[in-house]
Design an enzyme around this catalytic site. Structure first.
Site, PDB file in Angstrom:
ATOM      1  N   LEU A  63       0.811  -1.212   0.000  1.00 26.39           N
ATOM      2  CA  LEU A  63       0.000   0.000   0.000  1.00 26.39           C
ATOM      3  C   LEU A  63       0.850   1.270   0.000  1.00 26.39           C
ATOM      4  CD1 LEU A  63      -2.939  -0.791   2.489  1.00 26.39           C
ATOM      5  CD2 LEU A  63      -2.934  -0.898  -0.008  1.00 26.39           C
TER       6      LEU A  63
ATOM      7  N   CYS B 247       9.263  -9.264 -13.014  1.00 20.72           N
ATOM      8  CA  CYS B 247       8.032 -10.052 -12.892  1.00 20.72           C
ATOM      9  C   CYS B 247       6.759  -9.260 -13.165  1.00 20.72           C
ATOM     10  CB  CYS B 247       7.968 -10.679 -11.501  1.00 20.72           C
ATOM     11  SG  CYS B 247       9.235 -11.920 -11.185  1.00 20.72           S
TER      12      CYS B 247
END
Length: 436
Positions: free
Chosen positions: A251, A261
């Site tokens: 967050l 990735c």
């Protein structure tokens, strides 16, 4: 157990080393002769905290070896991991040529039952394609297993040795028994091994990375909105993160996600959906937002300097896409550098680990400092692109004597807002506001 790991990139080397650490005999295979020789001589080719200790220990104790001889590795091993690259192809979809090429080579070498384990991140249906390669080239019984990795660069050794979960895709009872035995030492504290079909396993990896990328992107959008409406993203983050349904992790707002990735996997999943006539609108939005977020510091600079930064000199702290790695793949810092150079600015950068990789990519297009303070000499402003720990508590008095102006654009929200006001800096971070 006797294991071969095909490919000694980031995933392959961590996998092979950590498997050797629990007593397995592991042969790592790579076609790069120079790299294999380096590893034989004890040189770790990547930077990953804690890997060097395990690497050297298992070489010394004879459990970890390296070779270019695929036939030897296949003959000596019952479990064969494929940890090969799956880069985006011309259309953005994952390129399976390395996986299928290795499968073909192995299929011509097997003479007895083997378990072929795909550790790479691959589209749904790849296990079926690998199985088809073996069916075409040999009558020997083999099982193809999907076993995606969930390693975070910077803490990959801990992630492998103490995984949150292990995901294994196989419908073979024989392969399942061997995989359960292999991973038993890593889940002694009760973390689960999830057995499922191969396609579900393949999709699990893409779904996990895409969800995390979405979470990061959502928070970056909230941060951007906070700047417009006068709210503080740190307060919002704490407020929503205390909800167990949301959680505190991923967050933290910033300048977008990078690495090997998330960008690749989000794109591949969106394309896989499209190839199956499904419009994954959410992922398309995630990619669009993230692309813009990577250069949000440049937008802030241009606003501050009234649209003209030609001839300006900027210090840049951080080049890797995240701390504790030398990986610069899709690093936001590279996008920032490109935009600054296009606009005629000068850049002097420092990163604890990634500078050699950037030098190989950019050469003398930018300057490189020997330490974080040297980068500040005469700079009009400091930009922060990677949240290395060494940047979190700098000597601000020393910085004041080096910077031409006490101006900082922080893409990782490292410093306390009130402290920066008290020190007299112009400090522009992401989505934060000093509430008085």
């Amino acid at each position: 157990m006797k294991i071969a790991v095909i490919g000694t990139g980031y995933v392959g080397l961590v996998t092979g080393t950590c498997l050797a650490e629990t007593g397995n005999n592991v042969i790592c295979v790579d076609i790069d002769k120079a790299k294999v020789e380096q590893m034989k001589n004890g040189k770790v080719p990547i930077y990953e905290p804690g890997l060097d200790v395990l690497f050297h220990r298992n070489i010394e104790q004879g459990r970890l070896s390296f070779t270019t001889d695929l036939a030897h590795a296949v003959k000596e091993s019952q479990l064969i991991f494929m940890a090969l690259p799956t880069p985006p192809g011309g259309d953005g979809a994952a390129d399976l040529s390395y996986i299928l090429g290795a499968a073909k080579d192995i299929s011509k070498l097997v003479t007895e039952y083997k378990v072929i384990i795909n550790k790479s991140t691959v589209p749904v249906g790849t296990a079926d394609k690998v199985q088809a390669v073996f069916n075409e080239n040999t009558q020997v019984e083999i099982d193809v297993v999907s076993n995606p990795e969930f390693l975070r660069e910077g803490v990959a050794v801990d992630d492998f040795m103490k995984p949150d979960r292990v995901v294994i895709g196989t419908r073979s009872e024989k392969a399942q028994k061997l995989m359960a035995e292999l991973y038993a030492p890593y889940v002694r504290q009760g973390n689960p091994i999830f057995f499922m079909d191969e396609r579900s396993s393949e999709l699990t990896k893409y779904a996990a990375n895409s969800f995390l990328a979405t979470k990061i992107t959502f928070m970056n959008e909230i941060a951007n909105l906070c700047e417009i409406v006068g709210a503080d993203v740190d307060a919002v983050r704490r407020g929503i993160g205390s909800d167990d349904r949301i959680g505190k992790r991923f967050l933290f707002p910033g300048i977008g996600y990078g690495g090997s990735c998330f960008p690749k996997d989000v794109q591949a999943l969106a394309i896989a959906a499209e190839s199956n006539s499904y419009n994954f609108q959410l992922l398309k939005a995630v990619m669009q937002v993230n692309e813009k977020q990577k250069t949000i510091l440049v937008d802030k600079l241009l606003k501050y300097y009234n649209g003209d930064i030609k001839g300006k000199s900027f210090a840049l702290w951080g080049l890797a896409f995240k701390p504790e790695t030398d990986d610069i793949r899709e690093a936001p810092a590279l996008y920032i550098i490109d935009e600054l150079l296009i606009r005629g600015a000068k850049v002097t950068a420092f990163d604890p680990e990634a500078m050699d990789n950037v030098k190989a990519l950019l050469g003398n297009k930018i300057d490189y400092a020997n330490n974080q303070y040297e980068a500040l000499q005469g700079a009009d402003a400091l930009l922060i692109a990677t949240e290395w720990s060494v940047f979190r508590n700098p000597d601000f008095e020393k910085m004041e004597g080096l910077l031409a102006n006490k101006t900082i654009f922080d893409g990782r929200n490292l410093f306390d807002l009130q402290k920066m006001v008290d020190l007299g800096y112009y400090y522009n971070s992401v989505g934060r506001k000093l509430i008085v």
